[in-house]
Motif scaffolding. Structure first.
Motif, short mmCIF file in Angstrom:
data_model
loop_
_atom_site.label_atom_id
_atom_site.label_comp_id
_atom_site.label_asym_id
_atom_site.label_seq_id
_atom_site.Cartn_x
_atom_site.Cartn_y
_atom_site.Cartn_z
N ILE A 17 0.84 -1.20 0.00
CA ILE A 17 0.00 0.00 0.00
C ILE A 17 0.87 1.25 0.00
CG2 ILE A 17 -1.72 1.31 1.31
CD1 ILE A 17 -2.65 -1.52 2.36
N ASP A 18 1.92 1.26 0.81
CA ASP A 18 2.82 2.41 0.86
C ASP A 18 3.49 2.63 -0.50
OD1 ASP A 18 2.17 2.67 3.52
OD2 ASP A 18 4.05 1.82 4.26
N LEU A 19 3.91 1.54 -1.14
CA LEU A 19 4.52 1.65 -2.48
C LEU A 19 3.50 2.20 -3.48
CD1 LEU A 19 6.57 -1.66 -2.58
CD2 LEU A 19 7.51 0.64 -2.82
N ALA A 20 2.27 1.74 -3.40
CA ALA A 20 1.23 2.22 -4.31
C ALA A 20 0.95 3.70 -4.10
CB ALA A 20 -0.05 1.41 -4.12
N ARG A 21 0.87 4.13 -2.86
CA ARG A 21 0.66 5.56 -2.57
C ARG A 21 1.80 6.41 -3.12
NH1 ARG A 21 -0.46 4.62 3.44
NH2 ARG A 21 -2.66 4.18 3.47
N ALA A 22 3.04 5.96 -2.86
CA ALA A 22 4.20 6.72 -3.32
C ALA A 22 4.23 6.76 -4.85
CB ALA A 22 5.49 6.11 -2.78
N HIS A 23 3.93 5.65 -5.49
CA HIS A 23 3.88 5.61 -6.95
C HIS A 23 2.86 6.62 -7.46
CE1 HIS A 23 2.98 4.04 -10.99
NE2 HIS A 23 4.21 3.55 -10.95
N TYR A 24 1.69 6.61 -6.86
CA TYR A 24 0.62 7.54 -7.26
C TYR A 24 1.08 8.99 -7.13
CZ TYR A 24 -3.63 10.28 -7.13
OH TYR A 24 -4.58 11.24 -7.36
N VAL A 25 1.69 9.31 -5.99
CA VAL A 25 2.13 10.69 -5.75
C VAL A 25 3.20 11.10 -6.76
CG1 VAL A 25 3.38 12.16 -4.12
CG2 VAL A 25 1.47 10.78 -3.33
N LEU A 26 4.18 10.25 -6.99
CA LEU A 26 5.24 10.60 -7.93
C LEU A 26 4.71 10.71 -9.36
CD1 LEU A 26 8.21 8.42 -6.63
CD2 LEU A 26 7.81 10.86 -6.27
N ARG A 27 3.67 9.98 -9.67
CA ARG A 27 3.08 10.01 -11.01
C ARG A 27 2.17 11.22 -11.22
NH1 ARG A 27 -1.56 8.28 -13.21
NH2 ARG A 27 -2.29 7.23 -11.33
N THR A 28 1.53 11.70 -10.16
CA THR A 28 0.46 12.70 -10.35
C THR A 28 0.65 14.05 -9.69
OG1 THR A 28 -0.78 11.91 -8.43
CG2 THR A 28 -1.25 10.84 -10.56
N ALA A 29 1.58 14.19 -8.76
CA ALA A 29 1.68 15.44 -7.99
C ALA A 29 2.00 16.63 -8.88
CB ALA A 29 2.75 15.31 -6.91
N GLU A 80 8.71 17.76 -16.46
CA GLU A 80 7.66 18.53 -17.14
C GLU A 80 7.69 18.33 -18.65
OE1 GLU A 80 8.21 22.48 -15.52
OE2 GLU A 80 6.65 22.10 -14.02
N GLY A 81 8.84 17.97 -19.18
CA GLY A 81 8.93 17.72 -20.61
C GLY A 81 8.60 16.29 -21.00
N MET A 82 8.30 15.45 -20.02
CA MET A 82 8.04 14.04 -20.30
C MET A 82 6.55 13.78 -20.49
SD MET A 82 10.52 12.05 -17.67
CE MET A 82 11.47 10.93 -18.66
N ASP A 83 6.28 12.75 -21.26
CA ASP A 83 4.89 12.32 -21.43
C ASP A 83 4.49 11.45 -20.24
OD1 ASP A 83 6.21 9.92 -21.86
OD2 ASP A 83 5.66 9.77 -23.97
N GLU A 84 3.27 10.96 -20.26
CA GLU A 84 2.76 10.15 -19.15
C GLU A 84 3.61 8.89 -18.93
OE1 GLU A 84 -1.26 7.73 -17.94
OE2 GLU A 84 -1.47 9.51 -19.19
N GLU A 85 4.07 8.30 -20.02
CA GLU A 85 4.90 7.09 -19.90
C GLU A 85 6.21 7.39 -19.17
OE1 GLU A 85 7.23 4.28 -23.00
OE2 GLU A 85 5.14 4.68 -23.49
N GLY A 86 6.81 8.53 -19.45
CA GLY A 86 8.05 8.91 -18.77
C GLY A 86 7.82 9.18 -17.29
N ARG A 87 6.70 9.83 -16.98
CA ARG A 87 6.38 10.12 -15.58
C ARG A 87 6.11 8.82 -14.83
NH1 ARG A 87 4.49 15.09 -12.98
NH2 ARG A 87 4.29 14.50 -10.82
N THR A 88 5.47 7.86 -15.49
CA THR A 88 5.21 6.57 -14.86
C THR A 88 6.51 5.81 -14.63
OG1 THR A 88 3.00 6.47 -15.81
CG2 THR A 88 3.96 4.38 -15.12
N ALA A 89 7.45 5.87 -15.58
CA ALA A 89 8.75 5.22 -15.41
C ALA A 89 9.48 5.83 -14.21
CB ALA A 89 9.59 5.36 -16.67
N PHE A 90 9.36 7.13 -14.05
CA PHE A 90 9.94 7.82 -12.89
C PHE A 90 9.31 7.28 -11.60
CE2 PHE A 90 9.08 11.45 -9.98
CZ PHE A 90 10.36 11.60 -9.47
N ALA A 91 7.99 7.16 -11.58
CA ALA A 91 7.29 6.66 -10.40
C ALA A 91 7.64 5.20 -10.12
CB ALA A 91 5.79 6.82 -10.57
N PHE A 112 -2.14 13.00 -1.91
CA PHE A 112 -2.76 11.69 -1.73
C PHE A 112 -4.26 11.70 -2.04
CE2 PHE A 112 0.62 10.73 1.61
CZ PHE A 112 1.31 9.85 0.78
N GLU A 113 -4.83 12.87 -2.25
CA GLU A 113 -6.28 13.02 -2.34
C GLU A 113 -6.96 12.05 -3.31
OE1 GLU A 113 -9.32 16.44 -3.74
OE2 GLU A 113 -7.67 17.06 -2.45
N GLY A 114 -6.44 11.86 -4.50
CA GLY A 114 -7.11 11.02 -5.47
C GLY A 114 -6.73 9.55 -5.41
#
Length: 153
Positions: A17-29, A80-91, A112-114
């Motif tokens: 769960i902690d990994l999922a939350r962190a992944h979400y935050v790094l992907r969407t913040a 900011e210059g990356m697409d969604e796939e790049g942001r997900t790889a970062f997460a 964490f809201e969403g």
């Protein structure tokens, strides 16, 4: 499999769960919040964790030099210059140590809201109970229905 990591059945579910939350935050913040979170992570990582994280950021093409503040702002600018796939790889680069830091990071609470409605929450099969997502709007209210019993005689 959780975000590129093999799920280990010996690991406590809370870590997933902690990994999922962190992944979400790094992907969407949002960029400003993400920079604050990354500064917090850089300050609190162990020396080994920091070295591994820095190496991974360079591999992903988002690494930046300088002190914690400059490096965090540089990473955000590169993202900011990356697409969604790049942001997900970062997460996907999140580790349990980073997830724990993000879970206790004050700037991350707003991000964490969403999570409860995210693909990450769905993948781990968890409704989020993080304090930032609790609905305390009715705290202290009497929500009982029907007549209120009178005072004892």
């Amino acid at each position: 499999m959780v975000f590129g990591l093999f799920k280990n059945n010996d690991r406590p579910p809370q870590e997933d769960i902690d990994l999922a939350r962190a992944h979400y935050v790094l992907r969407t913040a949002e960029p400003g919040i993400l920079a604050e979170i990354l500064e917090d992570v850089a300050r609190k990582l162990s020396p080994e964790g920091r070295e591994a994280w820095t190496t991974k950021l360079v591999e992903l093409g988002v690494g930046a030099g300088g002190d914690d503040h400059e490096a965090a702002r540089g990473v955000v600018a590169n993202l900011e210059g990356m697409d969604e796939e790049g942001r997900t790889a970062f997460a996907d680069a999140v580790t349990p140590e980073i997830a724990e830091i993000i879970g206790h990071s004050h700037p991350a609470f707003a991000a964490f809201e969403g999570f409860p409605h995210s693909p990450e929450a769905e993948e781990v099969g968890e409704e989020d109970d993080h304090p930032a997502n609790r609905d305390d709007s009715h705290a202290g209210e009497d929500t009982r229905e029907g007549p209120v019993p009178g005072a004892p005689a």
